[in-house]
Each structure stands twice: as C-alpha cells, then as structure tokens.
Design a protein around this motif. Structure first.
Motif, PDB file in Angstrom:
ATOM      1  N   THR A  34      -3.537   5.773  -9.949  1.00 58.00           N
ATOM      2  CA  THR A  34      -2.962   5.873  -8.298  1.00 58.00           C
ATOM      3  C   THR A  34      -2.359   5.022  -7.813  1.00 58.00           C
ATOM      4  N   VAL A  35      -1.816   5.201  -6.890  1.00 61.26           N
ATOM      5  CA  VAL A  35      -1.871   4.413  -5.292  1.00 61.26           C
ATOM      6  C   VAL A  35      -1.898   4.811  -4.275  1.00 61.26           C
ATOM      7  N   THR A 296       0.378   8.600  -9.943  1.00 62.68           N
ATOM      8  CA  THR A 296       0.293   9.544  -8.564  1.00 62.68           C
ATOM      9  C   THR A 296       0.526   7.975  -7.005  1.00 62.68           C
ATOM     10  N   VAL A 297       1.143   8.891  -6.061  1.00 58.76           N
ATOM     11  CA  VAL A 297       1.200   7.461  -5.119  1.00 58.76           C
ATOM     12  C   VAL A 297       1.246   8.589  -3.773  1.00 58.76           C
ATOM     13  N   VAL A 298      -0.217   8.349  -3.148  1.00 59.32           N
ATOM     14  CA  VAL A 298      -0.738   9.082  -2.160  1.00 59.32           C
ATOM     15  C   VAL A 298       0.115   7.992  -0.737  1.00 59.32           C
ATOM     16  N   VAL A 319      -3.633  -0.694  -0.412  1.00 61.66           N
ATOM     17  CA  VAL A 319      -1.732  -1.419   0.050  1.00 61.66           C
ATOM     18  C   VAL A 319      -2.290  -0.845   1.878  1.00 61.66           C
ATOM     19  N   TYR A 320      -2.741  -2.154   2.781  1.00 57.08           N
ATOM     20  CA  TYR A 320      -2.293  -1.543   4.301  1.00 57.08           C
ATOM     21  C   TYR A 320      -1.471  -2.490   4.491  1.00 57.08           C
ATOM     22  N   VAL A 589      -3.489  -5.851   0.280  1.00 61.69           N
ATOM     23  CA  VAL A 589      -3.294  -5.279  -1.410  1.00 61.69           C
ATOM     24  C   VAL A 589      -4.719  -5.713  -1.912  1.00 61.69           C
ATOM     25  N   ASN A 590      -5.052  -4.503  -3.228  1.00 65.97           N
ATOM     26  CA  ASN A 590      -6.218  -4.386  -3.729  1.00 65.97           C
ATOM     27  C   ASN A 590      -5.621  -5.336  -5.105  1.00 65.97           C
ATOM     28  N   LYS A 591      -6.346  -6.424  -5.014  1.00 66.37           N
ATOM     29  CA  LYS A 591      -5.455  -7.479  -6.187  1.00 66.37           C
ATOM     30  C   LYS A 591      -5.544  -6.965  -7.194  1.00 66.37           C
TER      31      LYS A 591
END
Length: 614
Positions: A34-35, A296-298, A319-320, A589-591
């Motif tokens: 999930t992202v 899944t993308v939220v 991701v910000y 971004v999450n590494k």
C-alpha cells in the motif's frame, strides 16, 4: 495548455513538533503493498472536466483510473502509450489535416467490456461546440444556459478547427479526425476513451454493473444516438456526466457504474474530506504493466502541513508533496528513512481581479467590474501596483530557494531568453518599476481620483483565500497590510472548498496557482480567451481572442513570442492578473518506496505509478 488549479498547500512555517520518528522497519516495508500519498486539498468530485472539480487532486486520482494514447514523463516529454493504441497523421495539407487514432484489440474496461473506437466518440461530444448545438445539447458559448455536458472542453483548438464528425472505421477500432488546417501539438487534440456504456445505463436508471453483452448493447445505443443526434438520450447522459460524478463519498451504496475505468487502479472507497482508496484493477491492460508490488493507493487529505509532516514521520504517509517553506524543508530532512527532493515546478502563483460575470454565476457588480469603465480599470491598476510582490518573495520564497524577483509573465517562466525578451516588451514594467513606496504612491493617486476619502473610508475588496494553507495565510496578511496604505481594505473569506468558488461573483479577487498538465503553443490561452475553459474572471477582449485563435497553427519561435508579447500587453493594460512566483517544489518519499520520480506537470507524483515498488 491545459491547467488545473493547484491543490498543493504549505508546510507551516512555525512548526514546532519533533519529527525524528522512524518509518516502518525494512522488514515491515518489504511486506507492504500500500502506498499512502499526501494531498492538502480534498477531492471535490470524480469528473475533473467540471469547473468545480478541476484540481490537481482530482487529476491525480483520475490518472490512476484511466489510460489513453499518451502521457507525459518527468522530463515534460510526451510518451506514446503503445499498449493502448497508436496514432498518426494520415493527411497533411494546408487546408486538410487528418489524424487517425486506433485502439489495440483486446483492451478492456474494468468491468470486462472490450474497448473500441466507439468509446472515443464521446470526446467529440465534449469538445465540439458545433456538435453540441446541432444535437440540441446547448450552445457552450451561451453565458446564460449551460450545455447538457457542462464541462471545460469546449471552445478550444478542437472546436475551432474540427471539420464534421469523427469517422469510425469498419472494424470500429479506429477514429479519423479532420481539421481545417495544420494543428500545432496535434497529438494532444486526439480522442480519449470513455466508458460510454456506463453513461447510457445510468441514464436509463441502472445502478448495477451489466454483463458484457448488456454493456455492448448499451454502447450501440450511444453510437446510434451520436450519429442520429438523439437529443433525448444524449441530454440524459449529459446530466449524469455533469452531476452524478460530483461525489466525495464512495461506499457500498455508490453506483458501481460511476467507478468503471481502464487504468491500473479503481476507486474502492472514499471518505469525504479525509481520503480516497484505490485498489488494483485486475483487468487492467491499457497501459504499462504494473511491474511493482503495489496493489493499493490511498490519497490522504491533510490540510495542515505540520500534521502532514508528522504523519510522514510516523509512517502514516509514504509521499509528502506540499508547498515548501524553509522551516518545513528543514523539518522534513530531519525525518529518518525519508528522501527529500526538490523538483521542477510549472505551478505559478498569481492574483486575479474579477472583470465581468462568469457563466452560471450571479451578475458581478463589484469594485472591479468592467461595466464601470475607466474607474474600475484605475482601481484594478491600483490594486496590482500595491500588491507587495517583492515583500512576498523576500519573506516567503527567497528563504527556500533564494529567488527574490517576482515573475513578470503569466505565459512563460523565467530561465529562458524568450522570457527575458517577453518581459522587456509586455508592459509588465508598469507594475514593477520603482520601489513599493513609489508604486503605492501611484496606486493611491489612482484610487483617490475616484474616492478622495479612501484612506479614511477604505474600499472593501472581497478576497477568496485558500484555507488550510499557512503560506497563503501569510501571503494574504502581507497583501492586506500594504493595501491599507492605498485605500483598500482586503476582506478575506478563508475556505477549504475554494476551487469550487473560483469565478463566484461574491469575490473581487482570487489568488492561487495554475498548474500545467501539458506543453503547447497555447500556454495560458484557456485562462484569457473569452470562452476559455479556465476563464474564471469573465475576462473578454476581442483583440486577445483574435491573437489566441492564431496560436493553433505551427509557427516559428520568434513569431510565437511576438504573439505572446501582444497578448500580455493587452492583459497588462486591462489590469486583470499578475504573477508572483513559481512554486518551489519539494517532495519527501519513504526510502523503502522505489521509483517515485516527481515531474513538473500535473499529475506530478503519480505519472509512473506502474513502476512503484517496495
């Protein structure tokens, strides 16, 4: 150029929360599928072609649900989507220019229905003023009565140049378009696929997915209605298209026909003002294969920048992508297991002044109405002179990227020789010469010519202020303080639903950002053309319209620049808008999430979602 209204806001400059909390451990991340993406502005509907829903948030969500003939990469290069189909020029003369668009066999909608060239025909209905009138769907240029398909696609390059109607091939997989002349950027004016069978079924009162046979029969009814110009059925479809997609909640009670697409993901659920969740489309075969592990993308809507950064630190976001501040960037860089990257932006902040009534809105009779002639023009000039752009740059933007000079064009961005030539001749110097003190003096003289007691009894200016946005709150405060010196009292209406209020006659001024989604010769045309889809000011100048009408044809860079200069001299003289800054871009971004490659065009983050993987 197609623009969407910026839905990206600021990270709080005065944030004090500690943000050095780790994300998920590598072992946990390895099992993730999930992202979770950050969006500041919540979605206002699922059909991005409506004025009230046209935002970068809607564009990003929509992009995951649909695929067509091409897309832009992170280098602003247009990439052909050969998985979906192909296109080419088949005739190229000065007066007869034809393009051909072919859907590859075997492509299917998420409900299993085969995609054919017939699914391309709705594009003509949505883009051709002539067809809309001939089919009894309404005149898109009629400011009093909206057409049945009340979208933003009319009165543009397509409408002004298309000849007749699309020609469908015998095998129903290819559509040929004929234009009356050669078209610049012709590959952006082709048809896109639409699940027309769902519109027919909903128009007939259905609320469940049909079988493939039922769906193909419904599509046949659309094609017959299209060819016969069946006003009755087409109007019912138009009502569905214009009204039924303006939803922000999706659950088990939602009509599933509203959610059919051909992208890699489908909307699974949505909570108003909170989130949208999409799941992998198991029937997806219209674009690049989903090579990663994401299913899944939220999209999570967090208005406060500090809260969003904390959510990133807590592992609640992957991701910000907010509006940068110097303090905010420093705090993002302090978060463990996060990569913070700058990115090129084509979003530009600007202030606009209401000029005349916008279609579908109440009559505009406010301070800047063109109907007041020389007086309102003087007030508009005074407002733009008194906008403290230099102070805004120095206090809000320069600390991030060192840029302290306001932009002087709303057609070209700084950094090119063409830009320097443009601003030297476009009339922008009227609003930038001298100091802010001298500009204030000129502005006050213009105001006092008509309102001698303006300093004692200031003129109220109603301003729409984007909510949940600390940087824009600061921007408004700086503007309000300086405007008081020239007799204007800025009264801000802070709203989180601001995109739906653009063009509303309750306001005299707006400020936000336009974000480009394509690269064309027309650039900002839809903003300034009388019938442009993004004309939120009611602006109309026949000379501007005439120049814009010539931007459709291929031309040399020097000739194109000359036309931009002509347009901007007119719009600057009319005092309707002024640019402030190009948005400094930052993405965190999450590494553990690989292959997120932010690009400058909307949708900036999700353009290559099929490559994402943990």
């Amino acid at each position: 150029m197609k623009f969407t209204r910026s839905a990206k806001f600021a990270l709080a400059a005065a944030a004090s929360a500690a943000l050095a909390v780790s994300l998920l451990t590598p072992a946990q991340a390895a099992t993730r599928s999930t992202v979770i993406l950050h969006e500041t502005n919540s979605i206002t509907g699922l059909n991005c072609s409506l004025s009230a829903t046209n935002s970068t948030t809607c564009s990003a969500v929509s992009y995951l649900q649909g695929a067509g003939f091409n897309y832009y990469n992170n280098k602003k290069e247009l990439v052909k989507n050969t998985v979906f189909g192909s296109y080419k020029v088949v005739k190229n003369t000065a007066t007869d220019f034809r393009t051909q668009w072919t859907v590859n066999p075997g492509r299917v909608w998420s409900d299993g229905t085969p995609i054919t060239g017939e699914d391309l025909l709705l594009s003509h209905v949505l883009s051709s003023d002539a067809y809309s009138k001939a089919a009894g769907l309404g005149d898109p240029t009629d400011k009093k009565t909206p057409p049945a398909f009340n979208g933003l696609g009319y009165s543009g390059v397509y409408a002004n140049n298309i000849v007749g109607e699309p020609v469908l091939s015998a095998d129903k997989m290819t559509v040929t378009l004929q234009f009356k002349k050669k078209i610049a950027n012709w590959d952006l004016y082709g048809p896109g696929p639409a699940a027309v069978h769902t519109l027919v079924l909903m128009a007939e009162g259905k609320d469940k997915l049909g079988t493939v046979a039922e769906n193909e029969a419904a599509r046949d009814r659309f094609v017959k209605a299209f060819k016969d110009k069946d006003t009755t059925l087409l109007k019912k479809m138009g009502k569905i298209w214009s009204e039924d997609y303006t939803i922000t909640t999706v659950n088990d009670k939602t009509n599933p026909l509203l959610l059919v697409g051909n992208g890699g993901f489908q909307i699974d659920s949505a909570v108003a003002k909170t989130s949208v969740t999409l799941k992998k489309n198991p029937k997806y075969n219209s674009g690049p294969a989903l090579s990663g592990s994401v299913d899944t993308v939220v999209f999570k809507f967090i208005g406060d920048g500090t809260a969003a950064a904390q959510a990133l630190a807590n592992g609640e976001l992957d991701v910000y992508a907010g509006q940068a501040t110097a303090d905010g960037v420093a705090k993002l860089k302090a978060i463990k297991n996060v990569n913070v990257v700058g990115k090129d932006e084509v979003a530009y902040e600007h202030w606009d002044l209401h000029y005349d009534t916008v279609p579908d809105e109440a009559p505009y009779t406010g301070l800047f109405s063109v109907k007041d002639g020389a007086k309102s023009k003087a007030l508009r000039q005074a407002f733009l002179l008194a906008l403290p752009r230099q102070e805004i740059m120095e206090k809000l933007i320069a600390p991030i990227n060192g840029v302290s000079t306001p932009i002087q064009s709303t057609w070209l961005a700084p950094g090119s020789a063409a830009y320097d030539k443009l601003i030297a001749a476009n009339g922008s110097s009227f609003y930038s010469r001298g100091t802010q003190e001298s500009r204030n003096k000129s502005a006050l003289a213009l105001v006092q010519k008509y309102y001698p007691n303006a300093l004692k009894s200031p003129l109220k200016v109603r301003v729409l202020v984007p909510g949940n946005n600390p940087r824009r709150a600061s921007e408004f405060a700086l503007a309000k303080a300086n405007m008081a010196k020239v007799g204007f009292d800025l009264v801000g209406d802070v709203r989180t639903d601001w995109p739906s209020k653009l063009g509303n006659s309750d306001y005299d001024a707006y400020f936000f950002a336009w974000v480009a989604s394509s690269v064309t010769q027309r650039q900002s045309a839809e903003i300034f053309d009388t019938n442009g889809g993004n004309n939120i000011l009611g602006y109309s100048n026949k000379a501007v319209d005439a120049i814009i009408a010539t931007l459709d044809a291929p031309m040399s860079e020097s000739l194109l620049l000359a036309k931009y200069i002509q347009i901007e001299r007119l719009t600057n003289a009319d005092a309707i808008t002024i640019g402030v800054f190009i948005h400094p871009g930052v993405v965190a971004v999450n590494k553990d999430l690989k292959n997120v490659k932010p690009g400058p065009l909307s949708p900036t983050i999700v353009w290559n979602y099929w490559e994402w993987s943990y």
